[in-house]
Design an enzyme around this catalytic site. Sequence first.
Site, PDB file in Angstrom:
ATOM      1  N   LYS A 119       3.929   6.599  -6.209  1.00  0.00           N
ATOM      2  CA  LYS A 119       2.851   6.463  -5.243  1.00  0.00           C
ATOM      3  C   LYS A 119       1.736   7.461  -5.531  1.00  0.00           C
ATOM      4  O   LYS A 119       2.007   8.660  -5.687  1.00  0.00           O
ATOM      5  CB  LYS A 119       3.388   6.731  -3.828  1.00  0.00           C
ATOM      6  CG  LYS A 119       4.421   5.733  -3.377  1.00  0.00           C
ATOM      7  CD  LYS A 119       3.744   4.552  -2.720  1.00  0.00           C
ATOM      8  CE  LYS A 119       4.775   3.585  -2.164  1.00  0.00           C
ATOM      9  NZ  LYS A 119       4.136   2.382  -1.621  1.00  0.00           N
ATOM     10  N   ASP A 143       1.176   3.005  -7.645  1.00  0.00           N
ATOM     11  CA  ASP A 143       0.792   2.295  -6.416  1.00  0.00           C
ATOM     12  C   ASP A 143      -0.095   3.182  -5.570  1.00  0.00           C
ATOM     13  O   ASP A 143       0.324   4.242  -5.109  1.00  0.00           O
ATOM     14  CB  ASP A 143       2.041   1.900  -5.625  1.00  0.00           C
ATOM     15  CG  ASP A 143       1.704   1.023  -4.430  1.00  0.00           C
ATOM     16  OD1 ASP A 143       0.504   0.734  -4.213  1.00  0.00           O
ATOM     17  OD2 ASP A 143       2.639   0.617  -3.710  1.00  0.00           O
ATOM     18  N   GLU A 184      -1.257  -0.691  -8.755  1.00  0.00           N
ATOM     19  CA  GLU A 184      -1.136  -1.542  -7.576  1.00  0.00           C
ATOM     20  C   GLU A 184      -2.152  -1.152  -6.521  1.00  0.00           C
ATOM     21  O   GLU A 184      -2.305   0.028  -6.195  1.00  0.00           O
ATOM     22  CB  GLU A 184       0.292  -1.343  -7.046  1.00  0.00           C
ATOM     23  CG  GLU A 184       0.777  -2.409  -6.124  1.00  0.00           C
ATOM     24  CD  GLU A 184       2.285  -2.239  -5.888  1.00  0.00           C
ATOM     25  OE1 GLU A 184       3.057  -2.134  -6.876  1.00  0.00           O
ATOM     26  OE2 GLU A 184       2.694  -2.208  -4.720  1.00  0.00           O
ATOM     27  N   ASP A 238      -1.461  -5.961  -3.491  1.00  0.00           N
ATOM     28  CA  ASP A 238      -0.303  -5.849  -2.612  1.00  0.00           C
ATOM     29  C   ASP A 238      -0.763  -5.978  -1.149  1.00  0.00           C
ATOM     30  O   ASP A 238      -0.599  -7.030  -0.541  1.00  0.00           O
ATOM     31  CB  ASP A 238       0.393  -4.511  -2.868  1.00  0.00           C
ATOM     32  CG  ASP A 238       1.702  -4.395  -2.117  1.00  0.00           C
ATOM     33  OD1 ASP A 238       2.138  -5.390  -1.529  1.00  0.00           O
ATOM     34  OD2 ASP A 238       2.306  -3.304  -2.110  1.00  0.00           O
ATOM     35  N   LYS A 272       5.908  -9.655  -1.024  1.00  0.00           N
ATOM     36  CA  LYS A 272       6.898  -9.142  -0.080  1.00  0.00           C
ATOM     37  C   LYS A 272       7.356 -10.332   0.756  1.00  0.00           C
ATOM     38  O   LYS A 272       6.830 -10.610   1.838  1.00  0.00           O
ATOM     39  CB  LYS A 272       6.258  -8.068   0.805  1.00  0.00           C
ATOM     40  CG  LYS A 272       5.874  -6.803   0.043  1.00  0.00           C
ATOM     41  CD  LYS A 272       5.075  -5.881   0.936  1.00  0.00           C
ATOM     42  CE  LYS A 272       5.166  -4.423   0.506  1.00  0.00           C
ATOM     43  NZ  LYS A 272       4.803  -4.163  -0.865  1.00  0.00           N
TER      44      LYS A 272
HETATM   45 MG   LIG Z   1       2.401  -1.434  -2.859  1.00  0.00          MG
END
Ligand SMILES: [Mg+2]
Length: 310
Positions: free
Chosen positions: A140, A169, A195, A220, A244
């Site tokens: 992240k 991400d 991402e 995303d 997701k």
């Molecule tokens: Mg993500």
Amino acid sequence: MQYHFAYRPYCRRFRQPLHTSHGLWSDRQGILLQLTDSEGRVGKGEIAPIEWFGSESFDQAFRFCQQLPEQITSDTISSISDSLPACQFGFESAWESIGEDDSAKLTYPLTYSSLLPAGEVALSVWKPLWSQGSRTFKWKIGVAPLAEELQIFAQLKQTLPPAAQLRLDANAGLTWQEACTWLETADLHGIEFLEQPLPTNQFDQMLELSDRFQTPIALDESVATLQQMQQCHQQGWRGIFVVKAAIAGSPHRLREFCQTYQPDIVWSSVFETAIARHFIETRLMAALPPARAAGFGISHWFLDEVQQYH
Ligand SMILES: [Mg+2]
């Protein structure tokens, strides 16, 4: 056909709160569903909403379950509003799973990406995951100042074995300039993809970034639901979609979209339990061409594997 409907909420505590650019997340709350048909065959499903990611809230999902009668029909399920995408997924998957053998296994091996925490902790956390077989990691970014993260990134790249695949991400947390800096760095280091560099209202800028740099960009937050995936596809997005499934809405419509357009997909977890995950793996992923390593490497984020009911 009528189905007996039962549900129960669960709450799982993260080992450490999940630090994202949306803030801290400490508990995963969801609802397990069970449908039983007149022959006593059972189908299990799960509602695993993430309100801050664009689905309904846990409370909205819980109220939806509360107001339903004990006997429901397939019409009840097919008429669930698009404003309750996690409920659509939960009910439809329970319905599709009725009578299914729990032991249904995948016919091809899946590869997983393991989520590393933001910041310096990532420098040590990958090691046990590597020894357990993880080869793809996601880190992240967009949480600490850019210069600090670039420095940790350099160290991380240096310590990771060359065979490790790394994806970044940003959770929509970068500015245009920061995104360009990250993508220049990513191009130099062969990063798998970046991402969601920019906020969802900057779709055109993300299209431009994907033209400008070699490193692929994955949407995303921009594609939390199937409707948004369809919109982005119509607007020309041919990059990666992070899917997701548990909050995307109707799984059969998702399957149709994927079969029709064959998008470049990364299946991703919303920290659901094995119930939703089993459905995603056997009924969605298995029905479509193999995709990139799935973002399901998350069990190390929970205190235990057993759900705590309340
Ligand atoms: Mg993500």
